[in-house]
Design a protein around this motif. Sequence first.
Motif, PDB file in Angstrom:
ATOM      1  N   ARG A  90       0.880  -1.176   0.000  1.00  0.00           N
ATOM      2  CA  ARG A  90       0.000   0.000   0.000  1.00  0.00           C
ATOM      3  C   ARG A  90       0.915   1.224   0.000  1.00  0.00           C
ATOM      4  N   LEU A  91       0.826   1.995  -1.045  1.00  0.00           N
ATOM      5  CA  LEU A  91       1.700   3.150  -1.217  1.00  0.00           C
ATOM      6  C   LEU A  91       0.879   4.431  -1.195  1.00  0.00           C
ATOM      7  N   PRO A  92       1.413   5.516  -0.637  1.00  0.00           N
ATOM      8  CA  PRO A  92       0.646   6.778  -0.592  1.00  0.00           C
ATOM      9  C   PRO A  92       0.256   7.287  -1.974  1.00  0.00           C
ATOM     10  N   SER A  93       1.064   7.018  -2.979  1.00  0.00           N
ATOM     11  CA  SER A  93       0.779   7.558  -4.308  1.00  0.00           C
ATOM     12  C   SER A  93      -0.471   6.942  -4.944  1.00  0.00           C
ATOM     13  N   GLN A  94      -0.881   5.746  -4.514  1.00  0.00           N
ATOM     14  CA  GLN A  94      -2.080   5.146  -5.104  1.00  0.00           C
ATOM     15  C   GLN A  94      -3.353   5.869  -4.664  1.00  0.00           C
ATOM     16  N   TYR A  95      -3.247   6.710  -3.635  1.00  0.00           N
ATOM     17  CA  TYR A  95      -4.402   7.481  -3.172  1.00  0.00           C
ATOM     18  C   TYR A  95      -4.428   8.889  -3.773  1.00  0.00           C
ATOM     19  N   PHE A  96      -3.490   9.169  -4.698  1.00  0.00           N
ATOM     20  CA  PHE A  96      -3.413  10.495  -5.293  1.00  0.00           C
ATOM     21  C   PHE A  96      -4.689  10.858  -6.059  1.00  0.00           C
ATOM     22  N   LEU A  97      -5.169   9.978  -6.922  1.00  0.00           N
ATOM     23  CA  LEU A  97      -6.366  10.293  -7.714  1.00  0.00           C
ATOM     24  C   LEU A  97      -7.621  10.454  -6.848  1.00  0.00           C
ATOM     25  N   PRO A  98      -7.893   9.551  -5.897  1.00  0.00           N
ATOM     26  CA  PRO A  98      -9.057   9.788  -5.040  1.00  0.00           C
ATOM     27  C   PRO A  98      -8.935  11.074  -4.218  1.00  0.00           C
ATOM     28  N   PHE A  99      -7.722  11.373  -3.742  1.00  0.00           N
ATOM     29  CA  PHE A  99      -7.505  12.597  -2.960  1.00  0.00           C
ATOM     30  C   PHE A  99      -7.728  13.827  -3.835  1.00  0.00           C
ATOM     31  N   SER A 100      -7.283  13.769  -5.080  1.00  0.00           N
ATOM     32  CA  SER A 100      -7.496  14.893  -6.002  1.00  0.00           C
ATOM     33  C   SER A 100      -8.982  15.101  -6.268  1.00  0.00           C
ATOM     34  N   GLU A 117     -13.002  30.297   3.040  1.00  0.00           N
ATOM     35  CA  GLU A 117     -11.584  30.644   3.087  1.00  0.00           C
ATOM     36  C   GLU A 117     -10.794  29.621   3.902  1.00  0.00           C
ATOM     37  N   VAL A 118     -11.390  29.148   5.012  1.00  0.00           N
ATOM     38  CA  VAL A 118     -10.710  28.150   5.854  1.00  0.00           C
ATOM     39  C   VAL A 118     -10.538  26.843   5.085  1.00  0.00           C
ATOM     40  N   VAL A 119     -11.610  26.402   4.424  1.00  0.00           N
ATOM     41  CA  VAL A 119     -11.545  25.139   3.665  1.00  0.00           C
ATOM     42  C   VAL A 119     -10.526  25.260   2.538  1.00  0.00           C
ATOM     43  N   LEU A 120     -10.585  26.343   1.779  1.00  0.00           N
ATOM     44  CA  LEU A 120      -9.629  26.521   0.689  1.00  0.00           C
ATOM     45  C   LEU A 120      -8.201  26.597   1.207  1.00  0.00           C
ATOM     46  N   TYR A 121      -8.006  27.252   2.370  1.00  0.00           N
ATOM     47  CA  TYR A 121      -6.665  27.325   2.944  1.00  0.00           C
ATOM     48  C   TYR A 121      -6.137  25.931   3.267  1.00  0.00           C
ATOM     49  N   TRP A 122      -6.937  25.154   4.003  1.00  0.00           N
ATOM     50  CA  TRP A 122      -6.487  23.825   4.407  1.00  0.00           C
ATOM     51  C   TRP A 122      -6.353  22.871   3.217  1.00  0.00           C
ATOM     52  N   VAL A 123      -7.258  22.999   2.282  1.00  0.00           N
ATOM     53  CA  VAL A 123      -7.209  22.081   1.132  1.00  0.00           C
ATOM     54  C   VAL A 123      -6.119  22.494   0.152  1.00  0.00           C
ATOM     55  N   MET A 124      -6.158  23.740  -0.303  1.00  0.00           N
ATOM     56  CA  MET A 124      -5.268  24.171  -1.372  1.00  0.00           C
ATOM     57  C   MET A 124      -3.844  24.498  -0.899  1.00  0.00           C
ATOM     58  N   LEU A 125      -3.732  25.084   0.265  1.00  0.00           N
ATOM     59  CA  LEU A 125      -2.406  25.510   0.704  1.00  0.00           C
ATOM     60  C   LEU A 125      -1.724  24.518   1.634  1.00  0.00           C
ATOM     61  N   THR A 126      -2.475  23.565   2.159  1.00  0.00           N
ATOM     62  CA  THR A 126      -1.863  22.589   3.063  1.00  0.00           C
ATOM     63  C   THR A 126      -1.978  21.165   2.515  1.00  0.00           C
ATOM     64  N   GLY A 127      -3.201  20.700   2.292  1.00  0.00           N
ATOM     65  CA  GLY A 127      -3.422  19.312   1.870  1.00  0.00           C
ATOM     66  C   GLY A 127      -2.823  18.983   0.518  1.00  0.00           C
ATOM     67  N   TRP A 128      -3.074  19.849  -0.459  1.00  0.00           N
ATOM     68  CA  TRP A 128      -2.587  19.587  -1.806  1.00  0.00           C
ATOM     69  C   TRP A 128      -1.062  19.541  -1.878  1.00  0.00           C
ATOM     70  N   PRO A 129      -0.323  20.506  -1.327  1.00  0.00           N
ATOM     71  CA  PRO A 129       1.151  20.429  -1.377  1.00  0.00           C
ATOM     72  C   PRO A 129       1.711  19.214  -0.629  1.00  0.00           C
ATOM     73  N   ILE A 130       1.101  18.872   0.510  1.00  0.00           N
ATOM     74  CA  ILE A 130       1.579  17.692   1.246  1.00  0.00           C
ATOM     75  C   ILE A 130       1.399  16.433   0.392  1.00  0.00           C
ATOM     76  N   MET A 131       0.261  16.326  -0.259  1.00  0.00           N
ATOM     77  CA  MET A 131       0.010  15.165  -1.111  1.00  0.00           C
ATOM     78  C   MET A 131       0.980  15.138  -2.294  1.00  0.00           C
ATOM     79  N   MET A 132       1.254  16.267  -2.903  1.00  0.00           N
ATOM     80  CA  MET A 132       2.179  16.315  -4.042  1.00  0.00           C
ATOM     81  C   MET A 132       3.599  15.910  -3.632  1.00  0.00           C
TER      82      MET A 132
END
Length: 194
Positions: A90-100, A117-132
Amino acid sequence: MDDTPVPADDPKPQGKGRPTPKRRDAEGRRRQPVSAPKDRKEAYRAMRAKQAAERDRARKGMLAGDEKYFPVRDRGPARKYARDWVDSRRLPSQYFLPFSLLILLLTWIPWPAGQREVVLYWVMLTGWPIMMVGVLFTSVYVSWKVKKEAAAKFPNEPMKGVGFYAAMRALQIRKLRFPPPQLLPGGRPVPPKK
C-alpha cells in the motif's frame, strides 16, 4: 565422394519405395473448396466477427495473466517483478487520484463565506502540497527501489524504463491497474474469481 560400384544384390533399397505421383493428382489433393463471401457486406461482417473473437480471446488472456497477450510495455520478467512489487504494497501515491477528486469536490461545495476561506486554505495551501510532496517522494523511492531489486534479480534483462513503469503503476488506483494485480497487499495471491 565414393566412386565404388554398388553391387546389384545390395540389401538397402534405392529410392523412396513408391512411385512419384502425377502433378495433376498432387495438385488435386491440395486443392480445397473455397467458400468466398457472396458480397462485400458479408465479407465485412465475417471479418468483424473474426476480429471480435480475436479481441475477446486476447482480453481473456490478458485478464488471466497470460503474458503473450500483454502489450509490449508489460512483457518480461523485470516488468512482472515491478508489477508484483507495487501490487503487494500500500503506497501513498495510489491514493493520489481519489484525494485529487476529494479536493475538487471540496472546492465546488458552496461553503458559507467564513468557512470557504478556511476550507480553501487547508485544502489548497496545506493538503494539496503535502500530497504532491508525498507522491513525488513515493514515486522516486518506488522507481529507485524496484529498478535496484530487479537489476539484482534479473542481471541479463534490460532495465530501461522499469523504474518509471513501477512508479506509474503505483500512481494508479488498484482496481484500475492493467494488467490486473496478481498479488494482494501483503504479498498473498489474488484469489481466483468464481
